[in-house]
Each structure stands twice: as structure tokens, then as C-alpha cells.
Design an enzyme around this catalytic site. Structure first.
Site, PDB file in Angstrom:
ATOM      1  N   PRO A  86       0.820  -0.933  -0.186  1.00 34.42           N
ATOM      2  CA  PRO A  86      -0.013   0.033   0.185  1.00 34.42           C
ATOM      3  C   PRO A  86       1.173   1.261  -0.090  1.00 34.42           C
ATOM      4  O   PRO A  86       0.386   2.333  -0.446  1.00 34.42           O
ATOM      5  CB  PRO A  86      -0.794  -0.132   1.359  1.00 34.42           C
ATOM      6  CG  PRO A  86      -0.753  -1.560   1.750  1.00 34.42           C
ATOM      7  CD  PRO A  86       0.617  -2.091   1.083  1.00 34.42           C
ATOM      8  N   GLU A 113      -0.178  -7.993   7.482  1.00 36.00           N
ATOM      9  CA  GLU A 113       0.141  -6.555   7.406  1.00 36.00           C
ATOM     10  C   GLU A 113       1.409  -6.128   6.737  1.00 36.00           C
ATOM     11  O   GLU A 113       1.925  -5.384   6.802  1.00 36.00           O
ATOM     12  CB  GLU A 113       0.378  -5.997   8.933  1.00 36.00           C
ATOM     13  CG  GLU A 113      -0.891  -6.098   9.837  1.00 36.00           C
ATOM     14  CD  GLU A 113      -1.861  -5.214   9.436  1.00 36.00           C
ATOM     15  OE1 GLU A 113      -2.993  -5.820   9.408  1.00 36.00           O
ATOM     16  OE2 GLU A 113      -1.658  -4.115   8.703  1.00 36.00           O
ATOM     17  N   ARG A 155       1.166  -7.441 -21.730  1.00 35.81           N
ATOM     18  CA  ARG A 155       0.295  -7.214 -23.009  1.00 35.81           C
ATOM     19  C   ARG A 155       1.431  -6.250 -23.807  1.00 35.81           C
ATOM     20  O   ARG A 155       0.881  -6.061 -25.227  1.00 35.81           O
ATOM     21  CB  ARG A 155      -0.972  -6.524 -22.679  1.00 35.81           C
ATOM     22  CG  ARG A 155      -0.735  -5.162 -22.124  1.00 35.81           C
ATOM     23  CD  ARG A 155      -2.223  -4.456 -21.532  1.00 35.81           C
ATOM     24  NE  ARG A 155      -3.214  -4.465 -22.630  1.00 35.81           N
ATOM     25  CZ  ARG A 155      -3.314  -3.566 -23.661  1.00 35.81           C
ATOM     26  NH1 ARG A 155      -2.508  -2.492 -23.475  1.00 35.81           N
ATOM     27  NH2 ARG A 155      -4.176  -3.390 -24.510  1.00 35.81           N
ATOM     28  N   ASP A 170      -1.612   2.749 -26.223  1.00 29.40           N
ATOM     29  CA  ASP A 170      -2.883   3.053 -25.553  1.00 29.40           C
ATOM     30  C   ASP A 170      -3.193   4.616 -25.718  1.00 29.40           C
ATOM     31  O   ASP A 170      -2.414   5.585 -26.248  1.00 29.40           O
ATOM     32  CB  ASP A 170      -3.076   2.345 -24.355  1.00 29.40           C
ATOM     33  CG  ASP A 170      -3.189   0.941 -24.536  1.00 29.40           C
ATOM     34  OD1 ASP A 170      -2.962   0.138 -23.647  1.00 29.40           O
ATOM     35  OD2 ASP A 170      -3.598   0.614 -25.695  1.00 29.40           O
TER      36      ASP A 170
HETATM   37  N1  LIG Z   1      -0.021  -2.942  -4.339  1.00 30.34           N
HETATM   38  C1  LIG Z   1      -0.709  -2.865  -3.540  1.00 30.34           C
HETATM   39  C2  LIG Z   1      -1.859  -2.501  -2.561  1.00 30.34           C
HETATM   40  C3  LIG Z   1      -2.103  -3.258  -1.429  1.00 30.34           C
HETATM   41  C4  LIG Z   1      -1.229  -4.210  -0.740  1.00 30.34           C
HETATM   42  C5  LIG Z   1      -0.430  -4.979  -1.222  1.00 30.34           C
HETATM   43  C6  LIG Z   1       0.352  -6.085  -0.508  1.00 30.34           C
HETATM   44  C7  LIG Z   1      -0.206  -6.328   0.576  1.00 30.34           C
HETATM   45  C8  LIG Z   1       0.255  -7.113   1.484  1.00 30.34           C
HETATM   46  C9  LIG Z   1      -0.593  -7.381   2.640  1.00 30.34           C
HETATM   47  N2  LIG Z   1      -1.543  -6.166   2.542  1.00 30.34           N
HETATM   48  C10 LIG Z   1      -2.530  -5.908   3.430  1.00 30.34           C
HETATM   49  C11 LIG Z   1      -2.256  -4.650   3.982  1.00 30.34           C
HETATM   50  C12 LIG Z   1      -3.400  -3.683   4.125  1.00 30.34           C
HETATM   51  C13 LIG Z   1      -3.232  -2.476   4.787  1.00 30.34           C
HETATM   52  C14 LIG Z   1      -1.859  -2.249   5.366  1.00 30.34           C
HETATM   53  C15 LIG Z   1      -1.495  -0.672   6.108  1.00 30.34           C
HETATM   54  N3  LIG Z   1      -1.768  -0.893   7.553  1.00 30.34           N
HETATM   55  C16 LIG Z   1      -3.009  -1.286   7.862  1.00 30.34           C
HETATM   56  C17 LIG Z   1      -2.988  -1.070   9.354  1.00 30.34           C
HETATM   57  C18 LIG Z   1      -2.427  -0.245  10.184  1.00 30.34           C
HETATM   58  C19 LIG Z   1      -1.089  -0.171   9.781  1.00 30.34           C
HETATM   59  C20 LIG Z   1      -0.985   0.131   8.007  1.00 30.34           C
HETATM   60  C21 LIG Z   1      -1.018  -3.103   5.259  1.00 30.34           C
HETATM   61  C22 LIG Z   1      -1.302  -4.370   4.627  1.00 30.34           C
HETATM   62  C23 LIG Z   1      -1.202  -5.695   1.313  1.00 30.34           C
HETATM   63  C24 LIG Z   1      -2.058  -4.570   0.475  1.00 30.34           C
HETATM   64  N4  LIG Z   1      -3.270  -2.451  -0.828  1.00 30.34           N
HETATM   65  N5  LIG Z   1      -3.519  -1.566  -1.743  1.00 30.34           N
HETATM   66  C25 LIG Z   1      -2.815  -1.487  -2.796  1.00 30.34           C
HETATM   67  N6  LIG Z   1      -2.709  -0.747  -3.815  1.00 30.34           N
END
Ligand SMILES: N#Cc1c(-c2ccc3ccn(Cc4ccc(CN5CCCCC5)cc4)c3c2)n[nH]c1N
Length: 244
Positions: A86, A113, A155, A170
Site C-alpha cells: 500500500p 500487515e 500485454r 493506448d
Molecule cells: N499494491 C498494492 C496494494 C495493497 C497491498 C499490497 C500488498 C499487501 C500485503 C498485505 N496487504 C494488506 C495490508 C493492508 C493495509 C496495510 C496498512 N496497515 C493497515 C493497518 C495499520 C497499519 C498500516 C498493510 C497491509 C497488502 C496490501 N493494498 N492496496 C494497494 N494498492
């Protein structure tokens, strides 16, 4: 190109057996290998997570399985590690084009997480590591993001799209359509539920069709992506467009 994907949910990537990417794999154009992270665990429960140091919600992925998995999968070859997260840098079309030029990509799909931060730091001693996010919304893991990036990247590889598709640049950089989203598209029948195909598209006047499509793209961009309109170079707007 060879792509390795490491995940605790390998079945998530069944879609990569389908359609154009599936065909590219069958033809040998693309080598995609999916690995179950639990193959590199050694306890009876195949444990991949543990509680976070310093407290906080949820669980964190243990470094040991990741370290062993990356050692074996990469095996000293030149590869680039992509870690969806994220907090990563935003994934853009320019990144897809850049990564399409790589020989080997390895995608590490975190869950819980996230992955113990020492995994990326250790891998960076041996290969380029990129932490990338596909958008400002929260997913449950890296698998969906990996599917998105693999599709956007592969792609663009020569031969992956058939003759009926086109992966030119694109709508984000093709000639005369810089920074514009796609306009409307139509096919047969010419009348459908009392809706007619715009007559200009039936005119055979290619210049008029091009101007109409650009106008449609401008209008849709201004409506749906005002952020892109702001980035549009002045020269991209001809006199009439400035009246939009
Ligand atoms: N690319 C991409 C992604 C991802 C993504 C990618 C990889 C993983 C691995 C695990 N998660 C789940 C997750 C969700 C939120 C949080 C943040 N925490 C939340 C609780 C308090 C502390 C901070 C951490 C981990 C992932 C999510 N989400 N959105 C995108 N665009």
C-alpha cells in the site's frame, strides 16, 4: 520474459492460464512460474506469519521463508523484485513499459500487515527491488496487484496481443491523443434499442472520424479525468478545443 510469483495463495493466479497471457505461455513467448511460499516452511503448521515487534494490529510475514524462497527462485540470476505494498510508488503505464523491457521479474505477494522489512533490504543486496502500489485503496494482499501489473506489462510484449488487439501506447501517449482517456467505441448493429451509431463513423471520412474521436476523448477526459486535462500541453489543444 520470465516471471516468478511467490504467494501463499498460488491458485489466485489461475487467470494467468487464460486468454492472451495463457496463449503466450503455451507458445513459449512468456514463462510464468507460480510458487507457494509455504514450500519454504519447515514446521508442521507451515507457519508464514508472526506477531509484530512493537505491537500493533494483525500479523507480519516471517522473513525466513521469504529469504529461502527468493534465494532458490532467483538462484543468482539477474532479476528485479517487485513487492506490491500500500505504501509503494504508484504504478503507471510508464512503469509497465519500463518493466516490459526486463528479462526476469519476481513478484513477492505479501499478506497480513505485510512482509518483514528485512526481506526487501536483504534482497536489495543482490537485485533491484521496487515497492509498488496499484492505487490509493486498501487490498488484503499483493495478489490482485500482481495480476494487474503482470497483465499491464505482458500485454506490451511483442506477440502477446493478437492481430486484432493493439498495445500501441493506448490512450496515454498515442499520436495526437497525449494524456487522453479512450473515447466511445461502437460496432454492429448500426441501430440498437433506438440508439444510432454516430453518423460520422459511417462516413468513410477518416479525417472527420479522427477529429470526432479526439473530441470525444477530450470531453471524456475533461469529465472523468480533469487531472489529466491540467497536465495536457497547450499545443495539444487546437483552437476549437480551447473553446471546450
Ligand atoms: N499494491 C498494492 C496494494 C495493497 C497491498 C499490497 C500488498 C499487501 C500485503 C498485505 N496487504 C494488506 C495490508 C493492508 C493495509 C496495510 C496498512 N496497515 C493497515 C493497518 C495499520 C497499519 C498500516 C498493510 C497491509 C497488502 C496490501 N493494498 N492496496 C494497494 N494498492
Amino acid at each position: 520474459m520470465r516471471i516468478d510469483i511467490i504467494s501463499i495463495f498460488p491458485d489466485y493466479f489461475a487467470p494467468l492460464d487464460l486468454s492472451l497471457i495463457g496463449r503466450a505461455r503455451t507458445s513459449g513467448l512468456l514463462d510464468v512460474r507460480v510458487h507457494d511460499l509455504r514450500s519454504w516452511t519447515h514446521d508442521r503448521h507451515n507457519t508464514v506469519d508472526d506477531t509484530p515487534y512493537g505491537g500493533g494490529p494483525g500479523m507480519v510475514m516471517k522473513p525466513e521463508p521469504w529469504g529461502e524462497a527468493l534465494d532458490e527462485v532467483v538462484d543468482g540470476a539477474p532479476a528485479r523484485l517487485i513487492l506490491p505494498t500500500p505504501s509503494g510508488r504508484p504504478f503507471r503505464q510508464a512503469d509497465a513499459e519500463r518493466l516490459a523491457g526486463e528479462e526476469r521479474l519476481v513478484f513477492g505477494c505479501g499478506r497480513y500487515e505485510g512482509i518483514d522489512s528485512r526481506v526487501a533490504a536483504d534482497a536489495a543486496l543482490r537485485m533491484p527491488v521496487e515497492e509498488i502500489s496499484i492505487g490509493d485503496y486498501v487490498l488484503n494482499g499483493g495478489e490482485s496487484a500482481t495480476l494487474v501489473m503482470v497483465e499491464a506489462i505482458t500485454r506490451l510484449l511483442p506477440g502477446v496481443l493478437g492481430n486484432t488487439e493493439s498495445a500501441v501506447q493506448d490512450s496515454f501517449a498515442s499520436g495526437g491523443m497525449e494524456n487522453l482517456v479512450e473515447g466511445s467505441v461502437y460496432t454492429k448493429p448500426v441501430t440498437w434499442r433506438d440508439q444510432e451509431v454516430p453518423p460520422v463513423l459511417l462516413s468513410g471520412n477518416h479525417g472527420a472520424v479522427d477529429r470526432w474521436r479526439r473530441d470525444q476523448a477530450l470531453r471524456k477526459t475533461a469529465r472523468n479525468r480533469p487531472d489529466l486535462v491540467g497536465a495536457m500541453p497547450e499545443r495539444a489543444l487546437d483552437r476549437r478545443d480551447r473553446e471546450v
